[in-house]
Design a protein around this motif. Sequence first.
Motif, short mmCIF file in Angstrom:
data_model
loop_
_atom_site.label_atom_id
_atom_site.label_comp_id
_atom_site.label_asym_id
_atom_site.label_seq_id
_atom_site.Cartn_x
_atom_site.Cartn_y
_atom_site.Cartn_z
N TYR A 56 40.58 37.97 33.79
CA TYR A 56 41.93 38.25 34.29
C TYR A 56 42.20 37.47 35.58
CZ TYR A 56 45.93 41.03 35.84
OH TYR A 56 47.18 41.43 36.25
N PRO A 57 43.42 36.89 35.76
CA PRO A 57 44.65 37.06 34.97
C PRO A 57 44.81 36.04 33.84
CG PRO A 57 45.17 35.87 36.97
CD PRO A 57 43.70 36.16 37.03
N GLN A 101 39.77 31.77 44.11
CA GLN A 101 40.99 31.85 43.30
C GLN A 101 41.81 30.56 43.43
OE1 GLN A 101 43.03 35.52 44.24
NE2 GLN A 101 41.31 36.78 43.62
N VAL A 222 45.33 37.95 42.51
CA VAL A 222 45.16 39.01 41.51
C VAL A 222 45.70 40.30 42.09
CG1 VAL A 222 43.46 40.32 40.18
CG2 VAL A 222 43.13 37.88 40.54
N CYS A 226 43.77 45.61 40.28
CA CYS A 226 42.72 45.13 39.38
C CYS A 226 41.32 45.50 39.90
CB CYS A 226 42.84 43.62 39.18
SG CYS A 226 41.67 42.95 37.97
N CYS A 236 41.17 44.83 33.37
CA CYS A 236 42.53 44.54 33.82
C CYS A 236 43.33 43.89 32.70
CB CYS A 236 42.51 43.62 35.04
SG CYS A 236 41.55 44.27 36.42
#
Length: 687
Positions: A56-57, A101, A222, A226, A236
């Motif tokens: 995820y995502p 990320q 995120v 989550c 998630c």
Amino acid sequence: MMMHPHRHPLWDLSLCFVIATTLILIRASTARGADDPSYFNCSSTIQCGDLQNVGYPFWGLNRPSYCGLPNFELTCQDDNTTLLNISSQTYRVLRFHDTSQTMTVARNDYWNTICPAFFINTTQEITSSFNYTSDTVASNLTLYYGCQIGSMTPNQFNCTINDTNVISYFITTTTITSLFGGCNTSVVLPANQSAIQAIELNPTNTTVVSAIDEGFGLQWTVAEQCSGCLISGGQCGRDNSSGDFTCYCQDKSTSSTCSGGKSQISLGAALGLAGAGLTGLLVGFGIFSCRQKRNRKRAAAEAQNKSITPPPSSKGLPISSTSFSRTTPSYPTSKSDLDRGSTYFGVQVFSYNELEEATQSFDPSRELGEGGFGTVYYGRLQDGREVAVKRLYENNLKRVEQFMNEVEILTRLRHPNLVTLFGCTSRRSRELLLVYEYIPNGTVADHLFGKRSGTSPIPWRIRLNMAIESADALAYLHKSDVIHRDVKTNNILLDHSFRVKVADFGLSRLFPNDVTHVSTAPQGTPGYVDPEYYQCYQLTDKSDVYSFGVVLCELISSKPAVDTNRHRHDINLASMAINKIQNQTLHELVDPALGYDTDYSVKRMTTLVAELAFRCLQQERDMRPTMEEVVKALKEIEQEEITLQNAEVVDIRTDDTGLVRNITPPFSPESVVTDKWHSDSAIPSSF
């Protein structure tokens, strides 16, 4: 349940245990049949070539669309190349950094070519789903196709359109586009700043292709829900109908968290638990019986001696009232009590209850602000002190580390422009809370472009003083071997006199002793992060200098560091400022309310500060000044202005010949305006 008069109470406990164990066995035997397919689908990860364990995502391949967010679809080519699909436009994923990320992507249709089959601009949807990394924003490459013959020969290349060779050009953001005639179409491609600089140094087709293939950086975030979902044992995902975040649980329930997501156990584990429990129960029963016998003997002996035991003396010592618990101390009512009270790293340890009372149960109306690590509330202690209480989001191992880090750093630092830490809760408290002095006038960001910006704009001379005090605080940190690592206008607080207090040391660290130290955890705030961090994953004191350069740009422009509502070339303020300074269009950056076009002294000072900001924002760390040098430069700008003002006053007062009567004097200082603004702004703010 009524107990049998001749039955020991432990047998009733045994019966309860057997019933509970039976229920566990039934639950364990049927659990596999109750598993939610959505839970298992979203627990799988994407694997493609070098890209491994992506969740995820993102979705795609073996992860259905409800396991991720729109515009986060990944596919895999036969050559194990990972592709990111955003609104029918495809990008190659070159590098992926899940911990920070961030990822590096490149246009797939432009891979190894500058003459694609179709000429399509980079989709605008990319900025609604991702943020460009600081090295990418506003660093664009534009390709023009089907142009008239011009004079930009080094930038020219040929492409075939409808079987016809057409003249084309490539330009960068710093190239003047009017040097050639009209063109049929153009395509804008994001690129890294270093790649743009390479093109400008060597404008050839090869460097353009290399710049495109090098790709550009994207960063995603995120949802906070989550982490709570994963901790509770869920996966998630997203509700396809509403688009809202959903936590898929193993028992087919959906919520923000799973109450029993990790509580199900296998049949074998349940049988083992039952056997161990029964064995323990029998052993416990034997121990209980032995203790009962000893207790009966002791009671009989005490009863026998009770008649001859004298009563306690009235002069006996009371129980000490100063033996406070380290985790939940009572609040001291005097300075001596404070000195005797429980401390942690030398600061007072508060109980959760007294801070809950001080903030009126963390009333949302008392919320002062929200950051990456927690929410800050206004509070009033029992002794009348006004405080700001930071409530960390989660009490997990990482939060405890940040909590202890901030306490340890702040307790050993003393500077008039650093926020003062009054105390904290114990790290074993039900919640991690930090207690600071209350700074009543918001943040610099609030006054520049936030909720307090609707009133009179801050005069330039006060902004310059904010810059000097903030820089002085950061220079002090660096002298103390501390890197702040999250310098931004939201972390610079102001009192009623607009004096600076630098705050939020949750990310701060001591200088790493090992220069090879690398951290891939998310660091800092987008728009302020040192661009070299994305290359070597190191933050140094020069990283603080870069962030402070962004702060200087905010003080000059009254614009936030990142604003997606601005033109795409200007989303990132640092890149925008560099371009304006390089193109000698600083007046387009400066806040018009400062009087840049009407006050010569303001124009001179803002220009000098902009030049200093330009030095701080250099891509290479070695090219940036130290914070000590920044402080020195700012104070010299301030002193130069004071000297010039005094010289102007002397010239006017000593002119008795009338020669200056026909000469327009320099624009007057804003002393009157500044004084008025000071008095108007000194009203205590509501919270």
